[in-house]
Design a protein around this motif. Sequence first.
Motif, PDB file in Angstrom:
ATOM      1  N   ARG A  45      40.374  48.107  44.653  1.00 59.97           N
ATOM      2  CA  ARG A  45      41.147  46.926  45.020  1.00 59.97           C
ATOM      3  C   ARG A  45      41.590  46.214  43.744  1.00 59.97           C
ATOM      4  N   GLU A  46      42.838  45.780  43.726  1.00 57.49           N
ATOM      5  CA  GLU A  46      43.373  45.131  42.535  1.00 57.49           C
ATOM      6  C   GLU A  46      44.099  43.838  42.897  1.00 57.49           C
ATOM      7  N   LEU A  47      44.119  42.945  41.934  1.00 56.31           N
ATOM      8  CA  LEU A  47      44.818  41.677  42.113  1.00 56.31           C
ATOM      9  C   LEU A  47      46.319  41.905  42.199  1.00 56.31           C
ATOM     10  N   VAL A  48      46.953  41.177  43.122  1.00 59.67           N
ATOM     11  CA  VAL A  48      48.413  41.160  43.195  1.00 59.67           C
ATOM     12  C   VAL A  48      48.935  39.808  42.709  1.00 59.67           C
ATOM     13  N   ALA A  49      48.442  38.746  43.331  1.00 61.71           N
ATOM     14  CA  ALA A  49      48.893  37.406  42.951  1.00 61.71           C
ATOM     15  C   ALA A  49      47.939  36.371  43.525  1.00 61.71           C
ATOM     16  N   THR A  50      47.834  35.247  42.841  1.00 62.41           N
ATOM     17  CA  THR A  50      47.042  34.130  43.331  1.00 62.41           C
ATOM     18  C   THR A  50      47.830  32.839  43.177  1.00 62.41           C
ATOM     19  N   ILE A  51      47.432  31.838  43.970  1.00 57.43           N
ATOM     20  CA  ILE A  51      48.064  30.540  43.895  1.00 57.43           C
ATOM     21  C   ILE A  51      47.021  29.479  44.186  1.00 57.43           C
ATOM     22  N   SER A  52      47.036  28.426  43.381  1.00 58.92           N
ATOM     23  CA  SER A  52      46.075  27.341  43.574  1.00 58.92           C
ATOM     24  C   SER A  52      46.651  26.291  44.525  1.00 58.92           C
ATOM     25  N   THR A  53      45.822  25.349  44.886  1.00 57.17           N
ATOM     26  CA  THR A  53      46.267  24.261  45.754  1.00 57.17           C
ATOM     27  C   THR A  53      47.427  23.505  45.121  1.00 57.17           C
ATOM     28  N   GLY A  54      47.390  23.395  43.786  1.00 57.77           N
ATOM     29  CA  GLY A  54      48.437  22.683  43.081  1.00 57.77           C
ATOM     30  C   GLY A  54      49.683  23.500  42.835  1.00 57.77           C
ATOM     31  N   GLY A  55      49.641  24.774  43.179  1.00 61.12           N
ATOM     32  CA  GLY A  55      50.823  25.603  43.034  1.00 61.12           C
ATOM     33  C   GLY A  55      50.857  26.506  41.815  1.00 61.12           C
ATOM     34  N   SER A  56      49.804  26.490  41.012  1.00 59.44           N
ATOM     35  CA  SER A  56      49.761  27.387  39.857  1.00 59.44           C
ATOM     36  C   SER A  56      49.619  28.824  40.336  1.00 59.44           C
ATOM     37  N   THR A  57      50.422  29.700  39.760  1.00 60.82           N
ATOM     38  CA  THR A  57      50.436  31.091  40.209  1.00 60.82           C
ATOM     39  C   THR A  57      50.045  32.057  39.094  1.00 60.82           C
ATOM     40  N   ASN A  58      49.598  33.214  39.519  1.00 63.26           N
ATOM     41  CA  ASN A  58      49.229  34.287  38.602  1.00 63.26           C
ATOM     42  C   ASN A  58      49.614  35.598  39.268  1.00 63.26           C
ATOM     43  N   TYR A  59      50.247  36.490  38.500  1.00 64.69           N
ATOM     44  CA  TYR A  59      50.708  37.756  39.045  1.00 64.69           C
ATOM     45  C   TYR A  59      50.215  38.931  38.223  1.00 64.69           C
ATOM     46  N   ALA A  60      50.001  40.046  38.883  1.00 60.14           N
ATOM     47  CA  ALA A  60      49.769  41.295  38.180  1.00 60.14           C
ATOM     48  C   ALA A  60      51.078  41.702  37.506  1.00 60.14           C
ATOM     49  N   ASP A  61      50.964  42.322  36.348  1.00 64.12           N
ATOM     50  CA  ASP A  61      52.163  42.736  35.617  1.00 64.12           C
ATOM     51  C   ASP A  61      53.044  43.660  36.454  1.00 64.12           C
ATOM     52  N   SER A  62      52.418  44.462  37.291  1.00 67.90           N
ATOM     53  CA  SER A  62      53.156  45.463  38.062  1.00 67.90           C
ATOM     54  C   SER A  62      54.066  44.856  39.124  1.00 67.90           C
ATOM     55  N   VAL A  63      53.859  43.587  39.466  1.00 70.51           N
ATOM     56  CA  VAL A  63      54.665  42.968  40.527  1.00 70.51           C
ATOM     57  C   VAL A  63      55.500  41.793  40.024  1.00 70.51           C
ATOM     58  N   LYS A  64      55.337  41.419  38.771  1.00 68.64           N
ATOM     59  CA  LYS A  64      56.097  40.285  38.233  1.00 68.64           C
ATOM     60  C   LYS A  64      57.594  40.543  38.360  1.00 68.64           C
ATOM     61  N   GLY A  65      58.297  39.526  38.837  1.00 69.46           N
ATOM     62  CA  GLY A  65      59.740  39.646  39.011  1.00 69.46           C
ATOM     63  C   GLY A  65      60.144  40.252  40.335  1.00 69.46           C
ATOM     64  N   ARG A  66      59.201  40.832  41.065  1.00 70.16           N
ATOM     65  CA  ARG A  66      59.502  41.442  42.366  1.00 70.16           C
ATOM     66  C   ARG A  66      58.818  40.701  43.516  1.00 70.16           C
ATOM     67  N   PHE A  67      57.608  40.235  43.286  1.00 68.66           N
ATOM     68  CA  PHE A  67      56.828  39.569  44.325  1.00 68.66           C
ATOM     69  C   PHE A  67      56.749  38.074  44.024  1.00 68.66           C
ATOM     70  N   THR A  68      56.723  37.285  45.085  1.00 75.27           N
ATOM     71  CA  THR A  68      56.559  35.838  44.944  1.00 75.27           C
ATOM     72  C   THR A  68      55.508  35.354  45.922  1.00 75.27           C
ATOM     73  N   ILE A  69      54.501  34.668  45.386  1.00 73.91           N
ATOM     74  CA  ILE A  69      53.462  34.076  46.234  1.00 73.91           C
ATOM     75  C   ILE A  69      53.800  32.609  46.441  1.00 73.91           C
ATOM     76  N   SER A  70      53.585  32.137  47.641  1.00 73.73           N
ATOM     77  CA  SER A  70      53.809  30.728  47.945  1.00 73.73           C
ATOM     78  C   SER A  70      52.764  30.262  48.948  1.00 73.73           C
ATOM     79  N   ARG A  71      52.704  28.969  49.110  1.00 76.00           N
ATOM     80  CA  ARG A  71      51.618  28.415  49.928  1.00 76.00           C
ATOM     81  C   ARG A  71      52.108  27.174  50.651  1.00 76.00           C
ATOM     82  N   ASP A  72      51.750  27.072  51.907  1.00 78.88           N
ATOM     83  CA  ASP A  72      52.010  25.876  52.701  1.00 78.88           C
ATOM     84  C   ASP A  72      50.654  25.257  52.981  1.00 78.88           C
ATOM     85  N   ASN A  73      50.293  24.243  52.207  1.00 77.61           N
ATOM     86  CA  ASN A  73      48.962  23.644  52.346  1.00 77.61           C
ATOM     87  C   ASN A  73      48.781  22.982  53.710  1.00 77.61           C
ATOM     88  N   ALA A  74      49.847  22.440  54.253  1.00 80.17           N
ATOM     89  CA  ALA A  74      49.744  21.773  55.562  1.00 80.17           C
ATOM     90  C   ALA A  74      49.418  22.771  56.666  1.00 80.17           C
TER      91      ALA A  74
END
Length: 117
Positions: A45-74
């Motif tokens: 299992r490998e990381l794809v992307a993460t997002i914090s409550t504040g919206g900070s994101t982190n992506y695996a190099d293999s998906v940068k520019g292709r994948f977008t993580i987003s979050r609806d806290n509500a």
Amino acid sequence: QVQLVESGGGLVQPGGSLKLSCAASGSTFSIYAMGWYRQAPGKQRELVATISTGGSTNYADSVKGRFTISRDNAKNTVYLQMNSLKPEDTAVYYCNAESLTREVISWGKGTLVTVFS
């Protein structure tokens, strides 16, 4: 406890797009970060992307520019928009939730994404 339910997986041709969703329920107040991981057959299992409550994101190099993580806290929901999909993106995609101390609180059961030519 936190329960996570993923949806949105399926079959897609190379170059296509899919959007995954992960809805959290239960003790959602304990969630700080949410993320997507994937596991291809025969691989770890490998990381794809993460997002914090504040919206900070982190992506695996293999998906940068292709994948977008987003979050609806509500809605306690995290999304993964996947564009320009490649056969190597084929995997079971899992959602997880982490606490402020980065302890994993919960994993979803996964949703299968198959990119075929």
